[in-house]
Design a protein around this motif. Sequence first.
Motif, PDB file in Angstrom:
ATOM      1  N   GLN A  65      43.676  37.372  59.480  1.00  0.00           N
ATOM      2  CA  GLN A  65      42.661  38.069  58.939  1.00  0.00           C
ATOM      3  C   GLN A  65      41.610  37.472  59.358  1.00  0.00           C
ATOM      4  O   GLN A  65      41.134  39.086  59.223  1.00  0.00           O
ATOM      5  CB  GLN A  65      43.724  37.697  57.364  1.00  0.00           C
ATOM      6  N   VAL A 119      40.481  40.048  62.740  1.00  0.00           N
ATOM      7  CA  VAL A 119      40.077  41.175  62.117  1.00  0.00           C
ATOM      8  C   VAL A 119      38.873  41.580  61.397  1.00  0.00           C
ATOM      9  O   VAL A 119      38.670  42.418  61.758  1.00  0.00           O
ATOM     10  CB  VAL A 119      41.563  41.400  60.643  1.00  0.00           C
ATOM     11  N   LEU A 120      38.852  40.353  60.376  1.00  0.00           N
ATOM     12  CA  LEU A 120      37.324  41.024  59.665  1.00  0.00           C
ATOM     13  C   LEU A 120      36.457  40.898  60.042  1.00  0.00           C
ATOM     14  O   LEU A 120      35.554  41.591  60.129  1.00  0.00           O
ATOM     15  CB  LEU A 120      37.420  39.484  58.012  1.00  0.00           C
ATOM     16  N   LEU A 179      35.951  43.758  62.534  1.00  0.00           N
ATOM     17  CA  LEU A 179      34.597  44.504  62.043  1.00  0.00           C
ATOM     18  C   LEU A 179      33.638  44.677  61.500  1.00  0.00           C
ATOM     19  O   LEU A 179      32.824  45.423  61.580  1.00  0.00           O
ATOM     20  CB  LEU A 179      36.283  44.639  60.273  1.00  0.00           C
ATOM     21  N   GLY A 238      38.368  41.147  51.000  1.00  0.00           N
ATOM     22  CA  GLY A 238      39.168  41.029  52.500  1.00  0.00           C
ATOM     23  C   GLY A 238      39.718  39.476  52.697  1.00  0.00           C
ATOM     24  O   GLY A 238      40.449  39.541  52.873  1.00  0.00           O
ATOM     25  N   ALA A 291      42.787  45.011  56.232  1.00  0.00           N
ATOM     26  CA  ALA A 291      41.705  45.527  57.307  1.00  0.00           C
ATOM     27  C   ALA A 291      41.260  46.497  56.268  1.00  0.00           C
ATOM     28  O   ALA A 291      39.779  47.668  55.604  1.00  0.00           O
ATOM     29  CB  ALA A 291      41.659  45.294  58.575  1.00  0.00           C
TER      30      ALA A 291
END
Length: 311
Positions: free
Chosen positions: A15, A18-19, A22, A36, A75
């Motif tokens: 996680q 992924v953050l 982004l 998030g 996300a």
Amino acid sequence: MPTVRSGPVIGLTAQLVVLAVLAATVGLTAAGWLAGLGYAAVTCLALSRGLRRAGASRLGPADRVTLTRAVLVGAVTALVVDSFDRPTPVGLLVTVTAVALLLDAVDGQVARRTGTVSALGARFDMEVDAFLILVLSVYVAPAAGGWVLAIGLMRYVFVAASAVLPWLGGSLPPRLWRKVVAAAQGVLLAVAAAGVLPRPWTTLVLVAALALLIESFGRDVAWLWRRRSTSRRQPAARPRFDTPVAVALDPVSAGRMVTGRAGATPPAHAPGTTPVALPTGGQTPVTVPPLLPVPAMATLSGATVPAHWTR
């Protein structure tokens, strides 16, 4: 030493990655980052607790698929919260949502084919689905109206009501229609979030989603209510086994008292002795034979009984 459960930690790490992606590509505000990270932390803790209660040290194959979906939902959560401060990339939001919805059809098949179906996996899958629906309804509500939040909140209202009305927490029978309706919610909300339909059609899609959800929840509530109504008849109260009662040993030593248990099955009494039946404070009378019928035993054996034994 406690067992290290790597699955939740791997999910938390994924996680964060992924953050970070982004943030580096489309950008994330502080609110998006916090949302998030908070989601990832709660997911990690809840999953670790679930594994500990299930006595498992690792995730199964289907659980790993569900964990991937959970990361994608994280996300989506960050992007939705980010949209409160600035326009969000709708294409990216819908794409990530679509992948998460497609994987929803995969984890169940993996669990069945690998023989790893479990209560933990089913609960994990359900919670991820419910939170995705909640987040999407929050995203759609500003444009469609606050009533859309009812779609995302209905499941959580049901859980909260179960704490007040315990009969709502009963086990429900498996029903395919319930799964179809749950899957349809995500798809219909994703269509509304994409903004590809005219405003009246989008409203119609959301109304259909809410109607399906009300019908599904209503059927479950009705089933639980009927079960509650039929289970009101409780069996007659039975005497407690821990109620102390005073009983005499035998007619000769009636002055000597012992403590028995109400409802206990008395042993067979010896020949030549007389059981004593006494009430037990409103409960069923208890018949208790003498524990040691000394006079009768002495008579049968021809022995002499000391006088003070019978007082």
